[in-house]
Design an enzyme around this catalytic site. Structure first.
Site, PDB file in Angstrom:
ATOM      1  N   ASN A  11       6.278   4.368 -11.543  1.00  0.00           N
ATOM      2  CA  ASN A  11       6.997   3.116 -11.275  1.00  0.00           C
ATOM      3  C   ASN A  11       6.004   1.970 -11.454  1.00  0.00           C
ATOM      4  OD1 ASN A  11       8.393   0.950 -10.247  1.00  0.00           O
ATOM      5  ND2 ASN A  11       8.357   1.648  -8.116  1.00  0.00           N
ATOM      6  N   TRP A  12       6.153   1.250 -12.564  1.00  0.00           N
ATOM      7  CA  TRP A  12       5.178   0.186 -12.868  1.00  0.00           C
ATOM      8  C   TRP A  12       5.450  -1.098 -12.092  1.00  0.00           C
ATOM      9  CZ3 TRP A  12       2.816  -0.275 -18.408  1.00  0.00           C
ATOM     10  CH2 TRP A  12       2.169   0.929 -18.730  1.00  0.00           C
ATOM     11  N   LYS A  13       6.577  -1.151 -11.391  1.00  0.00           N
ATOM     12  CA  LYS A  13       6.955  -2.361 -10.643  1.00  0.00           C
ATOM     13  C   LYS A  13       6.844  -3.583 -11.583  1.00  0.00           C
ATOM     14  CE  LYS A  13       5.277  -0.028  -6.585  1.00  0.00           C
ATOM     15  NZ  LYS A  13       5.108  -0.066  -5.159  1.00  0.00           N
ATOM     16  N   HIS A  98      15.015   1.882  -4.185  1.00  0.00           N
ATOM     17  CA  HIS A  98      13.594   1.821  -3.812  1.00  0.00           C
ATOM     18  C   HIS A  98      13.442   0.968  -2.555  1.00  0.00           C
ATOM     19  CE1 HIS A  98       9.302   0.912  -3.976  1.00  0.00           C
ATOM     20  NE2 HIS A  98       9.182   1.979  -4.747  1.00  0.00           N
ATOM     21  N   GLU A 100      11.393  -1.224  -1.772  1.00  0.00           N
ATOM     22  CA  GLU A 100      11.146  -2.655  -2.018  1.00  0.00           C
ATOM     23  C   GLU A 100      12.463  -3.390  -2.288  1.00  0.00           C
ATOM     24  OE1 GLU A 100       8.081  -2.244  -5.001  1.00  0.00           O
ATOM     25  OE2 GLU A 100       6.744  -1.436  -3.461  1.00  0.00           O
ATOM     26  N   GLU A 168      10.106   8.737   0.079  1.00  0.00           N
ATOM     27  CA  GLU A 168       9.008   7.776   0.085  1.00  0.00           C
ATOM     28  C   GLU A 168       8.937   7.096   1.454  1.00  0.00           C
ATOM     29  OE1 GLU A 168       7.831   6.396  -4.037  1.00  0.00           O
ATOM     30  OE2 GLU A 168       9.439   5.073  -3.432  1.00  0.00           O
ATOM     31  N   GLY A 174       1.883   2.002  -1.398  1.00  0.00           N
ATOM     32  CA  GLY A 174       0.881   0.990  -1.714  1.00  0.00           C
ATOM     33  C   GLY A 174      -0.144   0.755  -0.613  1.00  0.00           C
ATOM     34  N   SER A 213       1.441   6.432  -2.224  1.00  0.00           N
ATOM     35  CA  SER A 213      -0.020   6.547  -2.339  1.00  0.00           C
ATOM     36  C   SER A 213      -0.486   7.887  -2.912  1.00  0.00           C
ATOM     37  CB  SER A 213      -0.688   6.281  -0.974  1.00  0.00           C
ATOM     38  OG  SER A 213      -0.442   4.945  -0.574  1.00  0.00           O
ATOM     39  N   GLY A 234       3.373   4.834  -7.895  1.00  0.00           N
ATOM     40  CA  GLY A 234       3.308   3.408  -8.198  1.00  0.00           C
ATOM     41  C   GLY A 234       1.970   3.058  -8.832  1.00  0.00           C
ATOM     42  N   GLY A 235       1.048   2.549  -8.009  1.00  0.00           N
ATOM     43  CA  GLY A 235      -0.241   2.035  -8.503  1.00  0.00           C
ATOM     44  C   GLY A 235      -0.965   2.962  -9.465  1.00  0.00           C
TER      45      GLY A 235
HETATM   46  C1  PEP Z   1       6.272   3.427  -5.312  1.00  0.00           C
HETATM   47  O1  PEP Z   1       6.271   2.246  -5.623  1.00  0.00           O
HETATM   48  O2  PEP Z   1       7.336   4.059  -5.375  1.00  0.00           O
HETATM   49  C2  PEP Z   1       5.029   4.034  -4.857  1.00  0.00           C
HETATM   50  C3  PEP Z   1       5.064   5.275  -4.444  1.00  0.00           C
HETATM   51  O3  PEP Z   1       3.908   3.262  -4.914  1.00  0.00           O
HETATM   52  P1  PEP Z   1       2.378   3.749  -4.633  1.00  0.00           P
HETATM   53  O4  PEP Z   1       2.176   5.035  -5.375  1.00  0.00           O
HETATM   54  O5  PEP Z   1       1.523   2.637  -5.163  1.00  0.00           O
HETATM   55  O6  PEP Z   1       2.252   3.944  -3.163  1.00  0.00           O
END
Ligand code: PEP
Length: 251
Positions: A11-13, A98, A100, A168, A174, A213, A234-235
């Site tokens: 997920n590049w956001k 999600h 967010e 999640e 994050g 994470s 994500g990251g």
């Molecule tokens: C996400 O945005 O779904 C996520 C899991 O982010 P991260 O891996 O950065 O915690």
């Protein structure tokens, strides 16, 4: 033998410009036959890059998707895109619900469910996110929250080919924090049991990803937990080396 093919979704956001196609190119290069046989990989860039990425990924078996969709086919929703538009660009999946979106845009379970139904209508797979906040976990309510999100956001008729779930924990996204292996195992086993109770044998086929994470350093431990069928990342999905290192746990 595994019942479910593992899946690792990036997920590049709101990150990435046209030049980021080079990073996708490195992912494609690293996704060789030894990995393709073992794990499915997907990248969900911002909407502006879906088409470019779909063209770049043609023939690579890396799946390209979107991070959200509107539940309607078309209409007066300034700024939104529909599941049909994602499919029209060549996308194959879409993240819905999600945390967010749930927190920053006050999206409800009913909206997440409607988006998952829209994804199915358009022939896309939805990656439906659920998970508790830190306060809910500390209050001992994690399982109750998961139950209510499952009941409210998983559409009827969900199958292993039209739905992927992503557990999640909101407080792990994050932050660099992750639940204990025992906590992840407990929630995933609980989700599996609920899916089987509702969908019978089809509930065994729905993949349950862990997200929050996930990094190369903890991937092997987390992806080795029972009923964890992959990761939503994500990251660490922004850099090909990290993303491939996570997927390579399955190699
Ligand atoms: C996400 O945005 O779904 C996520 C899991 O982010 P991260 O891996 O950065 O915690």
């Amino acid at each position: 033998m595994r019942v479910r093919t593992p899946l690792v979704v990036g997920n590049w956001k709101m990150n990435g410009l046209k030049a980021s196609a080079a990073e996708l190119g490195r992912m494609i290069e690293g996704y060789g036959p030894e990995l393709r046989w073992k794990v499915q990989m997907a990248v969900c860039p911002p909407a502006t890059l879906i088409q470019t990425f779909c063209v770049a990924a043609l023939g690579s078996r890396i799946w390209i998707g979107a991070q959200d969709c509107n539940a309607d086919v078309s209409g007066a929703y300034t700024g939104d895109i529909s599941a049909e538009m994602i499919a029209d660009c060549g996308g194959g999946l879409v993240i819905v619900g999600h945390s967010e979106r749930r927190t920053k845009y006050a999206e409800s379970d009913a909206q997440a469910r409607a988006k998952a139904e829209a994804a199915r209508r358009a022939g896309l797979v939805s990656v439906l996110c659920i998970g508790e906040t830190e306060a809910e976990r500390l209050a001992g309510e994690a399982i109750a929250v998961i139950d209510s999100q499952l009941a409210g956001s998983v559409p009827d008729g969900a199958t292993g080919s039209n739905l992927v779930l992503a557990y999640e924990p909101v407080w792990a996204i994050g932050t660099g924090l992750t639940p204990s292996n025992a906590d992840i195992a407990e929630v995933h086993a609980h989700i599996r049991q609920r899916l089987v109770a509702r969908f019978g044998r089809e509930g065994e086929k729905i993949r349950i990803l862990y997200g929050g994470s996930v990094k190369p350093a903890n991937a092997s431990e987390i992806l080795g937990i029972a009923d964890v069928d992959g990761a939503l990342v994500g990251g660490a999905s922004l850099k090909a080396a990290d993303f491939l290192a996570i997927a390579s746990v399955y190699a």
